[in-house]
Design a protein around this motif. Structure first.
Motif, short mmCIF file in Angstrom:
data_model
loop_
_atom_site.label_atom_id
_atom_site.label_comp_id
_atom_site.label_asym_id
_atom_site.label_seq_id
_atom_site.Cartn_x
_atom_site.Cartn_y
_atom_site.Cartn_z
N TYR A 194 0.81 -1.22 0.00
CA TYR A 194 0.00 0.00 0.00
C TYR A 194 0.85 1.27 0.00
O TYR A 194 0.45 2.29 -0.58
CB TYR A 194 -0.96 -0.02 1.19
CG TYR A 194 -1.87 -1.24 1.17
CD1 TYR A 194 -2.74 -1.46 0.12
CD2 TYR A 194 -1.82 -2.18 2.20
CE1 TYR A 194 -3.56 -2.59 0.09
CE2 TYR A 194 -2.62 -3.31 2.18
CZ TYR A 194 -3.48 -3.50 1.11
OH TYR A 194 -4.28 -4.61 1.07
N THR A 195 2.01 1.22 0.62
CA THR A 195 2.90 2.39 0.60
C THR A 195 3.35 2.70 -0.82
O THR A 195 3.36 3.85 -1.25
CB THR A 195 4.13 2.12 1.50
OG1 THR A 195 3.69 1.79 2.81
CG2 THR A 195 5.03 3.35 1.55
N LYS A 196 3.72 1.65 -1.54
CA LYS A 196 4.12 1.81 -2.95
C LYS A 196 2.94 2.29 -3.79
O LYS A 196 3.10 3.15 -4.68
CB LYS A 196 4.65 0.47 -3.47
CG LYS A 196 5.37 0.54 -4.81
CD LYS A 196 5.92 -0.85 -5.15
CE LYS A 196 6.67 -0.84 -6.47
NZ LYS A 196 7.18 -2.20 -6.78
N ALA A 197 1.76 1.76 -3.50
CA ALA A 197 0.56 2.17 -4.24
C ALA A 197 0.31 3.66 -4.05
O ALA A 197 0.00 4.38 -5.02
CB ALA A 197 -0.65 1.36 -3.77
N ILE A 198 0.45 4.14 -2.81
CA ILE A 198 0.25 5.57 -2.54
C ILE A 198 1.23 6.41 -3.36
O ILE A 198 0.87 7.44 -3.95
CB ILE A 198 0.39 5.85 -1.03
CG1 ILE A 198 -0.82 5.31 -0.28
CG2 ILE A 198 0.57 7.35 -0.76
CD1 ILE A 198 -0.68 5.31 1.23
N ARG A 199 2.48 5.95 -3.41
CA ARG A 199 3.50 6.70 -4.16
C ARG A 199 3.13 6.80 -5.64
O ARG A 199 3.23 7.87 -6.26
CB ARG A 199 4.86 6.02 -3.99
CG ARG A 199 6.01 6.86 -4.55
CD ARG A 199 7.36 6.31 -4.18
NE ARG A 199 7.69 5.09 -4.92
CZ ARG A 199 7.79 3.89 -4.39
NH1 ARG A 199 7.56 3.71 -3.09
NH2 ARG A 199 8.09 2.84 -5.13
N TRP A 200 2.67 5.66 -6.22
CA TRP A 200 2.29 5.69 -7.64
C TRP A 200 1.06 6.56 -7.88
O TRP A 200 1.00 7.30 -8.86
CB TRP A 200 2.05 4.27 -8.14
CG TRP A 200 3.26 3.42 -8.32
CD1 TRP A 200 3.49 2.19 -7.79
CD2 TRP A 200 4.43 3.72 -9.12
NE1 TRP A 200 4.72 1.70 -8.16
CE2 TRP A 200 5.32 2.62 -9.00
CE3 TRP A 200 4.81 4.80 -9.89
CZ2 TRP A 200 6.55 2.58 -9.64
CZ3 TRP A 200 6.04 4.78 -10.54
CH2 TRP A 200 6.90 3.68 -10.41
N PHE A 201 0.06 6.46 -7.00
CA PHE A 201 -1.16 7.26 -7.19
C PHE A 201 -0.86 8.76 -7.05
O PHE A 201 -1.40 9.57 -7.80
CB PHE A 201 -2.24 6.85 -6.17
CG PHE A 201 -2.87 5.51 -6.45
CD1 PHE A 201 -3.25 5.16 -7.75
CD2 PHE A 201 -3.08 4.60 -5.44
CE1 PHE A 201 -3.82 3.92 -8.01
CE2 PHE A 201 -3.66 3.36 -5.69
CZ PHE A 201 -4.03 3.02 -6.98
N GLU A 202 0.02 9.11 -6.12
CA GLU A 202 0.40 10.53 -5.97
C GLU A 202 1.16 11.02 -7.20
O GLU A 202 0.99 12.17 -7.62
CB GLU A 202 1.23 10.71 -4.70
CG GLU A 202 0.40 10.61 -3.42
CD GLU A 202 1.23 10.76 -2.16
OE1 GLU A 202 2.47 10.50 -2.23
OE2 GLU A 202 0.67 11.12 -1.11
N GLN A 203 1.97 10.13 -7.78
CA GLN A 203 2.69 10.50 -9.00
C GLN A 203 1.71 10.66 -10.17
O GLN A 203 1.91 11.50 -11.06
CB GLN A 203 3.74 9.44 -9.33
CG GLN A 203 4.87 9.97 -10.19
CD GLN A 203 6.14 9.16 -10.05
OE1 GLN A 203 6.24 8.30 -9.18
NE2 GLN A 203 7.11 9.42 -10.89
N THR A 204 0.65 9.85 -10.17
CA THR A 204 -0.40 9.99 -11.18
C THR A 204 -0.99 11.39 -11.13
O THR A 204 -1.10 12.07 -12.16
CB THR A 204 -1.53 8.96 -10.94
OG1 THR A 204 -0.98 7.65 -10.96
CG2 THR A 204 -2.60 9.08 -12.01
N LEU A 205 -1.38 11.82 -9.94
CA LEU A 205 -2.01 13.13 -9.78
C LEU A 205 -1.04 14.27 -10.12
O LEU A 205 -1.44 15.32 -10.61
CB LEU A 205 -2.52 13.29 -8.35
CG LEU A 205 -3.63 12.29 -7.93
CD1 LEU A 205 -4.00 12.48 -6.47
CD2 LEU A 205 -4.85 12.42 -8.82
N ALA A 206 0.26 14.03 -9.88
CA ALA A 206 1.27 15.06 -10.20
C ALA A 206 1.42 15.26 -11.70
O ALA A 206 1.84 16.34 -12.15
CB ALA A 206 2.61 14.66 -9.59
N CYS A 207 1.07 14.23 -12.50
CA CYS A 207 1.20 14.32 -13.96
C CYS A 207 -0.02 14.96 -14.62
O CYS A 207 -0.01 15.22 -15.83
CB CYS A 207 1.40 12.93 -14.56
SG CYS A 207 2.98 12.18 -14.17
N ILE A 208 -1.09 15.18 -13.84
CA ILE A 208 -2.34 15.66 -14.43
C ILE A 208 -2.42 17.17 -14.27
O ILE A 208 -2.24 17.71 -13.17
CB ILE A 208 -3.55 15.01 -13.73
CG1 ILE A 208 -3.47 13.48 -13.85
CG2 ILE A 208 -4.85 15.50 -14.33
CD1 ILE A 208 -4.42 12.75 -12.95
#
Length: 541
Positions: free
Chosen positions: A429-443
């Motif tokens: 879940y920690t890794k998942a949070i990192r990827w989801f936050e990076q998703t939002l940073a690209c939008i």
């Protein structure tokens, strides 16, 4: 005949070509060549035959001349005839032996002593060697040797940056990665008057940079075109509203997920130029994402009527059927598009998606793998292969393909979102949070409703780590984007429940059940929350 009379006949031939009277041009050029036997007049006759689609006769005329191997214009036109006749091996033989490295540098050519006797002092010309390199690329692509084709296209644009067709083939067929495209454009030697062209090419290539960098490119191009000739106001604004440039902007909006903005821009472009095919393709893609089936139907009808032999037309028909969820019909039309043009990337991806929608994974994977092989610079086939592995719960394999897609396109938020979903399913879940936050940073801001599931997934991941306040914050952000999401209300209710805030939990369970009254999870958890609230009231008393 006297020389002045022959010169008048040459003028007649040139005028016939200008007026597209090719049979007349062939007739008179034949007579001029018979009178003079001059290589220039023989070449003029061959040109008339070529324009009149008499390719076999034009090739015979050129090949029979003694100068064909010594004059590059003769050799090039003879090779063009063979291109039209689809005799690709003979075309390459006619162009002569030459080698090219992976960077597009040509060497070991035996044609270096050939002459080019068709130079005009008045007009600026594209280097004949560039045209020859491009034709070699076309021949190798037709022979399905895409590695050689890519190298020769690079050689063509390097030999002369004005050879736009070579760059177009590299871009449209996704032959290069983002880094390779950027490196190629930066290595081109533009003339001092071609600053605008350098900026334009930088807008045409993949736009994976940060938002402000891409916007700066568009502004720089508009600024350069404005300052090119301050005394001529008509030219001053020409590129700012240029259809090609605006189509690039629309493509960028689509890439960023701003589909409504993209659709509005392409709608305006197609009102201005209804037959601009690049705008048409982006318009279709935006209409698909927005679910505008009526628009897709009208576009498909018009395209099939105007361009029945183009892959784009049947791709549009496939998009319409896909949009209305008739996947079997859409699949047949996507297949027809690939048969008309095997190098049309959207058709292959649509073909795979139609199979995937029916959960026919093997056929979908086959289509995606074909697309990945044909278009190494496009990350979408690799991304969809990863999604298919996700569907079959092969999370490790899915992650590998998502990482590969990320290496090709490091700025697509959908790639990071899928990586987050993989990590979530693998309970990291920690890794998942990192990827989801990076998703939002690209939008680009503000977020649109299409990214609501990403925010909900991020909230779920925080809840799994028992970071309830952060989870509630993201659930509320998701509700601000979409107030009709069952999973958001259910997740928010459950988080409040875990915090022992039974009143809030009961409220949101009720809201979730209002959206779907027979939801089993919310029904059961509402009963438990009501019991828990009663117990807490009794304990407090």
């Amino acid at each position: 005949m006297r020389e002045e009379e022959i010169e008048k006949l040459r003028g007649v031939v040139r005028d016939c070509v200008t007026k597209h009277l090719y049979s007349s041009a062939i007739f008179f050029s034949d007579k001029v060549a018979a009178f003079t036997n001059d290589p220039a007049d023989i070449y003029m006759q061959a040109q008339a035959l070529f324009l009149g689609r008499r390719y076999r006769r034009a090739y015979h005329l050129l090949n029979a001349s003694q100068i064909v191997l010594r004059d590059l214009r003769f050799r090039y036109l003879a090779a063009k005839c063979l291109e039209e006749l689809r005799e690709w091996d003979q075309c390459l033989l006619m162009l002569g032996e030459a080698k090219v490295d992976e960077h597009g540098n040509v060497y070991d050519t035996k044609a270096s002593n050939a002459l080019y006797l068709d130079k005009y002092g008045e007009d600026r010309e594209i280097d004949i060697s560039s045209a020859i390199c491009f034709l070699r690329g076309r021949a190798y692509e037709a022979l399905e040797n895409r590695v050689q084709a890519r190298q020769w296209y690079k050689a063509a644009i390097k030999a002369d940056p004005l050879c736009y067709e070579a760059l177009e083939c590299l871009i449209e067929n996704h032959m290069l990665s983002n880094e390779e495209e950027t490196s190629l454009v930066s290595s081109l030697h533009f003339g001092p008057e071609d600053g605008w062209l350098s900026s334009f090419y930088s807008c045409l290539i993949k736009k994976y940079d940060k938002e402000y960098v891409v916007e700066a490119k568009f502004k720089e191009l508009e600024k350069e075109s404005c300052s090119s000739n301050s005394s001529d106001s008509s030219f001053k604004c020409s590129l700012k509203n240029n259809t090609d440039l605006l189509a690039c902007k629309a493509e960028y909006y689509h890439q960023c997920g701003e589909y409504q903005k993209c659709f509005e821009l392409t709608s305006k472009l197609l009102e201005k130029d209804p037959f601009h095919l690049k705008s048409t393709l982006v318009h279709l893609a935006a209409a698909m994402e927005l679910g505008h089936s009526n628009e897709l139907y009208l576009m498909a009808c018009n395209l099939v009527k105007d361009y029945p032999q183009k892959a784009l037309s049947w791709f549009a028909v496939g998009c319409y059927y896909y949009c209305i969820k008739k996947y079997v019909q859409s699949r047949s039309y996507f297949s027809k598009a690939t048969s008309l043009d095997g190098t049309f990337p959207p058709a292959w991806i649509g073909y795979g998606n139609a199979f995937a929608a029916l959960e026919e994974g093997d056929q979908a994977m086959s289509a995606y793998r074909t697309a990945a092989r044909l278009f190494p610079g496009c990350h979408l086939p690799t991304l969809y292969i990863g999604m298919e592995y996700m569907r079959t719960r092969s999370y490790k394999l899915g992650e590998q393909f998502f990482m590969q897609a990320k290496s090709i396109c490091p700025s697509d938020p959908l790639v990071y979102n899928e990586l987050g979903v993989v990590a979530y399913h693998m309970k990291d879940y920690t890794k998942a949070i990192r990827w989801f936050e990076q998703t939002l940073a690209c939008i680009p801001s503000p977020l649109s409703e299409m990214w609501e599931p990403t925010i909900v997934n991020l909230a779920h991941a925080f809840r799994k780590l028992k970071l309830y306040d952060e989870a509630i914050s993201y659930y509320e952000k998701a509700l601000a984007l979409s107030s009709k999401s069952l999973s958001t209300y259910a997740g928010l209710a459950y988080t409040y429940h875990l915090q022992d805030n039974y009143t809030a939990a009961i409220t949101y369970y009720h809201k979730a059940l209002w959206l779907k009254s027979d939801d089993q999870f919310c029904t059961e958890m509402l009963s438990i929350a009501l019991v828990d609230e009663c117990r807490s009231s009794v304990d407090a008393a």
